[in-house]
Design an enzyme around this catalytic site. Structure first.
Site, PDB file in Angstrom:
ATOM      1  N   HIS A  64       0.874  -1.174   0.000  1.00  0.00           N
ATOM      2  CA  HIS A  64       0.000   0.000   0.000  1.00  0.00           C
ATOM      3  C   HIS A  64       0.917   1.232   0.000  1.00  0.00           C
ATOM      4  CE1 HIS A  64      -3.744  -2.263   1.611  1.00  0.00           C
ATOM      5  NE2 HIS A  64      -3.772  -2.141   0.298  1.00  0.00           N
ATOM      6  N   ASP A  66       1.068   4.094   1.263  1.00  0.00           N
ATOM      7  CA  ASP A  66       1.492   4.829   2.467  1.00  0.00           C
ATOM      8  C   ASP A  66       2.661   4.156   3.181  1.00  0.00           C
ATOM      9  OD1 ASP A  66      -0.487   2.842   2.973  1.00  0.00           O
ATOM     10  OD2 ASP A  66      -0.925   3.678   4.949  1.00  0.00           O
ATOM     11  N   HIS A 142      -3.970  -8.458   6.420  1.00  0.00           N
ATOM     12  CA  HIS A 142      -4.383  -7.191   5.841  1.00  0.00           C
ATOM     13  C   HIS A 142      -5.073  -7.494   4.511  1.00  0.00           C
ATOM     14  CE1 HIS A 142      -4.355  -2.934   5.705  1.00  0.00           C
ATOM     15  NE2 HIS A 142      -3.389  -2.775   4.838  1.00  0.00           N
TER      16      HIS A 142
HETATM   17 ZN   LIG Z   1      -1.197   1.748   5.809  1.00  0.00          ZN
HETATM   18 ZN   LIG Z   2      -2.224  -1.084   4.222  1.00  0.00          ZN
END
Ligand SMILES: [Zn+2]
Ligand SMILES: [Zn+2]
Length: 304
Positions: A64, A66, A142
């Site tokens: 991801h 970020d 996740h």
């Molecule tokens: Zn994250």
């Molecule tokens: Zn994530």
């Protein structure tokens, strides 16, 4: 041995309210280890005086943005600044494909060896073991493949009890074997037990980094007794449904993880953009686990 972590980013998803996406830097015996590298990490490193040239290991938890969109920029700066020594990069499958594509179309050939090792996101694996530290992956839960990382200090050698050693006039060449735990046989044949000559070294410390994940007991055993546990706390517990939907954890749950795994201290981070101030998240985690702090950018936490 120095063992501390400095927070460079603590925001989830997007930069907001002066918070940057996730990145942390560990100083272990004056070697730097970067964990995740969200956008803006280089700026944060400049701000908090973290020298890129001192980083030899980078760990990316998942793909991801970020958690890794600052990586190619950082690699590019290392290249432009004339880095020659190898850089060891650990991350999920396909990370190297992404980097290679960017390098290919900018016609960049890195001046330094980039040694990539794919993390196994299904089962824990030791990925680094050197004189100071053993690093293991923590498979997490996740939306996409994700691991955390646990850093465990190596057990140090036993310490000599100098006054006893001097009194018995034990020669220097025996010191190494004494530190390793062997008994001493005196010239007259008397055997002196090791515990009379040495004391145990300090218990090894550990830092567990639990990146994006839904609350799950599946990783509890691996992080048990952490000296410092970092756990994501994206939401307050009134958003529990949202946390479950998006495979994230609430501050209350992070407190429960710390309590149930017997952590000494908890650090929470990865805050949602919906929270301008973080006090409520801190209070909520502390209601379960009082020894909790916020992963505030620029702060350094000693792992002791
Ligand atoms: Zn994250
Ligand atoms: Zn994530």
């Amino acid at each position: 041995m120095k063992f501390e972590v400095t927070i460079l980013g603590s925001s989830s998803a997007t930069p907001i309210f002066n918070r940057n996406p996730t990145a942390q830097v560990l100083n272990i015996n004056e070697h730097l280890y970067l964990i995740d590298c969200g956008e803006g990490t280089q700026q944060q490193m400049l701000r908090f005086d973290v020298k890129a040239s001192r980083i030899d290991y980078i760990f990316i938890s998942h793909l991801h943005g970020d958690h890794y969109l600052g990586l190619v920029g950082l690699l590019s700066s290392m290249h432009l600044n004339g880095r020659k020594k190898p850089l060891y990069l650990f991350g999920p499958p396909h990370l190297m494909e992404i980097i290679n594509l960017q390098l290919k179309y900018s016609e960049t050939e890195l001046h330094f060896p980039l040694e990539f090792k794919e993390t196994n996101t299904e089962k824990p694996e030791v990925i680094v073991s050197n004189n100071d530290i053993i690093i293991e992956t923590i498979p997490l839960f996740h939306r996409i493949a994700c691991t955390g990382f646990i850093f465990r200090e190596k057990k140090r050698l036993r310490k000599l009890r100098k006054e006893v050693i001097e009194q018995l006039e034990i020669p220097v060449p025996y010191f190494t074997s004494l530190k390793k735990g062997f008994d001493y046989t005196a010239p007259n044949g008397d055997v002196i037990k090791n515990e009379d000559l040495t004391t145990d070294s300090a218990e090894p410390k550990s830092y567990a980094y639990c990146s994006d994940t839904i609350y799950s007991e599946a990783y509890f055993e691996q992080i048990t007794d952490a000296t410092l546990l970092y756990h994501e706390s994206t939401f307050l517990n009134d958003m529990l449904d949202r946390a479950r939907e998006t495979n994230h954890t609430t501050a209350l749950q992070a407190g429960e993880v710390a309590l149930k795994t017997n952590a000494r201290r908890l650090l929470i981070g990865h805050f949602s953009a919906r929270y301008k101030t973080l006090n409520e998240l801190l209070e909520e985690a502390r209601s379960v686990f009082p020894n909790t702090d916020l992963a505030i950018e620029g702060r350094t936490f000693y792992i002791d």
